[in-house]
Motif scaffolding. Structure first.
Motif, short mmCIF file in Angstrom:
data_model
loop_
_atom_site.label_atom_id
_atom_site.label_comp_id
_atom_site.label_asym_id
_atom_site.label_seq_id
_atom_site.Cartn_x
_atom_site.Cartn_y
_atom_site.Cartn_z
N THR A 90 43.95 39.69 47.05
CA THR A 90 43.88 39.60 45.67
C THR A 90 43.09 38.20 45.36
O THR A 90 42.52 37.50 46.26
N TYR A 91 42.78 37.96 43.82
CA TYR A 91 42.24 36.76 43.79
C TYR A 91 43.23 35.60 43.64
O TYR A 91 42.49 34.50 44.22
N LEU A 92 44.31 35.52 43.38
CA LEU A 92 45.22 34.58 43.51
C LEU A 92 46.60 35.15 43.88
O LEU A 92 46.83 36.25 43.04
N GLN A 93 47.42 34.37 44.68
CA GLN A 93 48.65 35.17 44.94
C GLN A 93 49.46 35.03 43.64
O GLN A 93 50.43 35.81 43.51
N ALA A 94 49.36 34.06 42.86
CA ALA A 94 50.28 33.85 41.65
C ALA A 94 49.52 34.54 40.42
O ALA A 94 49.85 34.22 39.29
N SER A 95 48.49 35.50 40.58
CA SER A 95 47.80 35.94 39.45
C SER A 95 48.95 36.98 38.68
O SER A 95 48.69 36.89 37.33
N GLY A 96 49.88 37.49 39.22
CA GLY A 96 50.91 38.33 38.37
C GLY A 96 51.74 37.47 37.41
O GLY A 96 52.00 37.65 36.47
N THR A 97 52.08 36.13 38.04
CA THR A 97 52.93 35.20 37.23
C THR A 97 51.93 34.57 36.09
O THR A 97 52.41 34.84 34.89
#
Length: 474
Positions: A237-244
């Motif tokens: 993914t781009y960032l692990q925290a992209s969903g949050t």
């Protein structure tokens, strides 16, 4: 070599670029001597520094910028090396701006040099060269992407599209907020090339180049996601925290049914303390210990990957069910730029007025020979300069679209391809900022002055370019 309308003044020699680079370098060096103070933005700067010192991969910020700090300041054991490196980024950004103006837009080389100097002196540029933040390097990569796109229009050679895709991937790796702009730009140079293309062969060539641009962008972005997932030891993914982050953007649209559809108890929303419907509380939903993300994390028993899965599902359903509500959120955030209370608070935050955690201060003192214990309390000269520039940056945000349209109209009969690319790029940057920003933030506006200066120059200098136009090799 391709023949294009130009003037002798729009094809600067290598000597011109050398002298301009030296002038910009001398200017930056003088300003470093004048104000060498380096500042920090709580949270972001701490993550970047920790990443640089330990190799830790942040789940919510650029790991690439951590490497940049490591191979400038850390390897020298001297924090001002970061300031020097970021000032060099400012020099290169100015040169790219001048290159786009002269070779891309056909402007007089003196105007191009003036644009480079103005960008070198621009308040946000100078301030973020002194911040442990990814803005200076990220904007350089963004301008590199733009410059490759303009170079493609001059020469219509597909390798420029590969350079454009690479620069765009680096931009996203440094500043995730620019992802919509980068993805949208991938097709713009081939599409702008259609403005003057005629005949089936020309259309087929442009279509082939569009395929190259899309495939190169997709492949490099996929490779970056795979690399990030490998380094983080998590999903690609781009960032692990992209969903949050995505959920934070649309938090006021979340309803109990969205949690139920994601497999969570709807009653969880009752535990969220910041007002969920308040657009201005979206930052609290992200970071507050009793915000929406914290409640999801607790429901996931602290499992970050599970929290991200829930956040992605909830965000996608909330957005799908209420597109008008999402547009309303964008309008509310845009209106906050005209609220003096909001802009004052955000500017104070962007100035870095909160102290770093004691362990980070110790690391700076012991490993990089820099005392940051009182920096947040001081207003050094270039900090005051940036603080006074709030209205200028707001002007850049809201004037860029009309200026881009004016530049397109003024250059429609000459340099149509380049003017169309400049206009579409500017409109995309404005749309991305207004749609996908959940707060007023002056640091998000860092790339805007460069494009505003280019659009102003293309509008005001267009008549001169037409009068002196002639065909010449470059």
């Amino acid at each position: 070599m391709l023949l294009i309308p130009t003037t002798p003044r729009t094809t600067p020699s290598p000597r011109y670029w050398l002298l301009l680079a030296l002038a910009l370098g001398a200017l930056k060096l003088g300003l470093i001597v004048f104000d060498p103070t380096q500042r920090f933005f709580l949270g972001d700067s701490e993550s970047y520094l920790h990443s640089a010192l330990t190799g830790w991969i942040p789940p919510d910020r650029s790991f690439l910028y951590g490497y940049f700090i490591r191979y400038t300041a850390v390897i020298c054991g001297w924090l001002p090396a970061l300031l020097i490196a970021q000032s060099l980024c400012g020099v290169l950004s100015g040169l790219l701006c001048a290159r786009i103006a002269s070779a891309g837009l056909g402007l007089d080389r003196r105007i191009a040099a003036a644009l480079a100097v103005l960008l070198a002196l621009e308040p946000a540029q100078l301030f973020y060269e002194r911040m442990m933040m990814a803005e200076s390097l990220g904007t350089l990569c963004l301008l590199s992407m733009f410059a490759c796109g303009f170079a493609y229009l001059r020469r219509h050679r597909w390798p420029w599209l590969l350079g454009m895709a690479l620069a765009g991937t680096a931009t996203v790796a440094l500043r995730m907020s620019l992802l919509p702009v980068v993805l949208g730009f991938a097709l713009l140079p081939p599409l702008a090339a259609l403005a003057l293309r005629e005949g089936r062969a020309a259309w087929l060539r442009v279509a082939a180049h569009a395929v190259v641009a899309v495939l190169a962008t997709a492949a490099l972005h996929k490779a970056y996601q795979q690399l990030y997932g490998h380094l983080f030891q998590g999903p690609a993914t781009y960032l692990q925290a992209s969903g949050t982050f995505r959920l934070g953007l649309v938090a006021p649209l979340v309803k109990p049914g969205h949690l139920q559809q994601a497999g969570l108890a709807p009653e969880l929303l009752q535990s969220v303390k910041p007002p969920l419907a308040d657009p201005r509380a979206r930052e609290s939903q992200l970071w507050a210990p009793d915000g929406l993300i914290a409640v999801l994390r607790q429901a996931s028993n602290g499992d970050m990957l599970a929290t991200e899965r829930y956040a992605r599902k909830i965000a996608s359903r909330a957005l799908r069910d209420d597109i008008p509500g999402f547009l309303h959120l964008a309008v509310v955030t845009t209106a906050d730029y005209f609220d003096p209370v909001q802009t004052y608070q955000r500017m104070e935050d962007d100035l870095g007025t909160r102290a770093l955690a004691p362990p980070m201060q110790d690391a700076l003192r012991e490993q990089l020979r820099y005392d940051a214990s009182r920096v947040h309390e001081r207003r050094n000269p270039l900090t005051r300069y940036f603080e006074a520039s709030g209205n200028w940056l707001i002007f850049c945000l809201f004037s860029l679209a009309p200026l881009a349209l004016m530049a397109l109209l003024r250059n429609w009969n000459q340099r149509r391809e380049a003017a169309l690319l400049l206009c579409l790029t500017a409109l995309g940057l404005v749309a991305g900022q207004l749609l996908f920003s959940h707060i007023v933030s002056f640091r998000y506006l860092h790339p805007f002055p460069a494009l505003v200066l280019l659009c102003l120059a293309a509008t005001l200098a267009a008549p001169t370019a037409r009068r002196n136009g002639e065909r010449q090799r470059i």
